[in-house]
Design a protein around this motif. Sequence first.
Motif, PDB file in Angstrom:
ATOM      1  N   ASP A 216      -0.357  27.165  12.510  1.00 38.65           N
ATOM      2  CA  ASP A 216      -0.175  25.896  11.819  1.00 38.65           C
ATOM      3  C   ASP A 216       1.000  25.100  12.354  1.00 38.65           C
ATOM      4  O   ASP A 216       1.352  24.054  11.782  1.00 38.65           O
ATOM      5  CB  ASP A 216       0.024  26.146  10.314  1.00 38.65           C
ATOM      6  N   PHE A 217       1.617  25.572  13.433  1.00 36.57           N
ATOM      7  CA  PHE A 217       2.735  24.873  14.054  1.00 36.57           C
ATOM      8  C   PHE A 217       2.484  24.740  15.548  1.00 36.57           C
ATOM      9  O   PHE A 217       1.842  25.597  16.169  1.00 36.57           O
ATOM     10  CB  PHE A 217       4.048  25.609  13.792  1.00 36.57           C
ATOM     11  N   GLN A 218       3.016  23.674  16.117  1.00 37.81           N
ATOM     12  CA  GLN A 218       2.778  23.402  17.526  1.00 37.81           C
ATOM     13  C   GLN A 218       3.353  24.489  18.418  1.00 37.81           C
ATOM     14  O   GLN A 218       2.815  24.772  19.491  1.00 37.81           O
ATOM     15  CB  GLN A 218       3.366  22.030  17.896  1.00 37.81           C
ATOM     16  N   ASN A 221       0.810  27.360  19.380  1.00 32.78           N
ATOM     17  CA  ASN A 221      -0.458  27.089  20.044  1.00 32.78           C
ATOM     18  C   ASN A 221      -0.226  26.791  21.518  1.00 32.78           C
ATOM     19  O   ASN A 221       0.679  26.024  21.876  1.00 32.78           O
ATOM     20  CB  ASN A 221      -1.168  25.889  19.397  1.00 32.78           C
ATOM     21  N   LYS A 282      -4.054  18.999  14.876  1.00 34.07           N
ATOM     22  CA  LYS A 282      -2.864  18.136  14.867  1.00 34.07           C
ATOM     23  C   LYS A 282      -2.500  17.728  13.447  1.00 34.07           C
ATOM     24  O   LYS A 282      -1.305  17.704  13.085  1.00 34.07           O
ATOM     25  CB  LYS A 282      -3.113  16.897  15.723  1.00 34.07           C
ATOM     26  N   GLN A 285      -0.800  20.643  11.806  1.00 33.30           N
ATOM     27  CA  GLN A 285       0.527  20.927  12.353  1.00 33.30           C
ATOM     28  C   GLN A 285       1.539  19.850  11.979  1.00 33.30           C
ATOM     29  O   GLN A 285       2.695  20.156  11.691  1.00 33.30           O
ATOM     30  CB  GLN A 285       0.439  21.081  13.868  1.00 33.30           C
ATOM     31  N   SER A 288       2.362  20.343   8.294  1.00 30.85           N
ATOM     32  CA  SER A 288       3.127  21.559   8.019  1.00 30.85           C
ATOM     33  C   SER A 288       4.619  21.294   8.216  1.00 30.85           C
ATOM     34  O   SER A 288       5.445  21.747   7.416  1.00 30.85           O
ATOM     35  CB  SER A 288       2.661  22.693   8.937  1.00 30.85           C
TER      36      SER A 288
END
Length: 618
Positions: A216-218, A221, A282, A285, A288
């Motif tokens: 859920d965060f950049q 990923n 996106k 993220q 979040s």
Amino acid sequence: MSIAESSPVMSMSAVTNELARGFNHNYYQPLHIAILKGDWESAKSFLDADPSAWTSKITTLAMTPVHVAAVGAQWKILDKLMHHVPSQSLAELDSLGCTCLHYVAMGESIDSAKGLLAKNHSLTQITDFKGFTPLVYSVTSARCKEMAWYLAMNTVDERPACPFTGDAARQLVALLTAAGFHDITMYLVQRYPNLGTISDSTGSIILNVLSKKTSDFQSGNKLGILQRCIYHCVPVQLDHLPHGDLRDSYGQTNHHQSYSGSKLWNAIQTFVPSIKHLRDLKLRQVFSVRLVEHICSQASTMSNPQFWQSFVSKDILFNATSCGIVEILRICFRFFPDLVWTHDPNEGYIAQVAIRNRQEKVFGLICKMPVISKILILSVDESLNTTSHLAARSAHSQLLSVSGAAFKMQKELQWFKRVEKMDHPLHKEVRNQDGKTAWQLFKEEHETLLEESEKWIKDTSNSCTIVAALIATVVFAAVLTVPGGNNQDKGFPIFLPNNTFLVFAASVALALFSSMASLLMFLSILTARYAEEDFLKALPRRLILGQAWLFFAIVTTMIAFSAALSLLLYKRLKWVWIPIAIMACVPVALFAKLQVSLFGAMIISTYGSSIYHSQNLW
């Protein structure tokens, strides 16, 4: 006593038994099956023959026809049924404690939910025996985000349910966060600020769940080049929000422009479904991060320091550190700088947790605080392990994404050298309670990986050596037997005046030289000593150069073959060079497709700054 009036503590089996005593299963079975099958004609015939069946309990679980239609996802039949029954019957509970809206909430038919609320607007406030509203059911299933949005905007905090301030609120925010519906959570937290500060023994419920959701965060990923480009282009828009101040608070003031852009991207993602995935990613993220910022900002206004110290607990910080969620840590340090000193007797400081779990981005964030990071890195744990000892431990789980054992070894060496550089020079000779220095521990921990790395790079070099030798042999022979032969009087090639022959000659020469260079590189790998330090720079560089020369040799060999074939056939077919060129590109493209990703990863790993990820703190 009706089911709706029964006590919430009554067990399901007791209610079922009570109903079953006077329930004629065989009588209602045709209606039950007809609704589940979607056979409206048969169901309508039964209901016309027995009008009381429209609102009767037709299953042993005390379900009415509208319940059965909702459970069976027969939305068309549900729409017909709800128009024939009184609004109060829609609020009937079955023996599981659910109204028909509870079951609709777990599906994807928003039109059915709208139809039910149009007839009885109080359905969103009715709870099951555990106190859960239909909103909780929609979030639990996590099948349709639009359904969760619709119910969230049509559920109010009224008695007796009080879904946003009562006992069920804790469960609601946990489920919303776990489902990844952070935009809905943000919407509700702004309407009901108490939801943002709900906590338990492990601290903030929302932050605790988020600290375990890396995706859920950049930072969690890894997207390809094309995916990153699309990711930065897709808009983040909430079409479900009402107009006004709430939409403005999300940075979506220009509704007309937002609506036009949204329609365009909706049309694009219809033809390219993968874009919808990136757009949803996106959105998740972005919100979040906004959610963490909002919650930390809200907690920082509390006057009691003990509150936010327990609110942003060490469990949350260590979870975020172990998972590498640098966004949570950055925001927490921004609002509560003292949290960087968080310590646990078993885990150590945050810096030590980051080193132990190979979280390079978190390590880069801590290094943005030079004095603090130096103090934390110089610390020694109860087992006399320095930070270099922690970096020396093998981390198999962090190497799953690395291709090739040799580059796994390189990754481990880079990490160890990076931490060792930050550590005090005297710590190189410090022995832990097992009597081992950091380097001795590294060699012991990576003994198996070293053997695998040696085998992998030898096998790769052997395979490439065979290919390079074959190319060298073929192109050397091609020089001696040029296409068309030689002039018997002077010994010059017959096609020497032809420009295509010059292409042939140049490509043959380049293929021979590059294949020999590749051969020498792979031979140097096969004769290396294979010490741990060799896998840091020396062996990877040779492998990269060897593969680069080999790829160039393959390309020039195909050019030479195409030129030779064109020379032999051009008088018969003037356009023969076109299919030859196309076919020649096939093996080159195939080799590039299979090897370019690995080759690029090798270059980045060897020549790039892949270990140290500098992070902005403020």
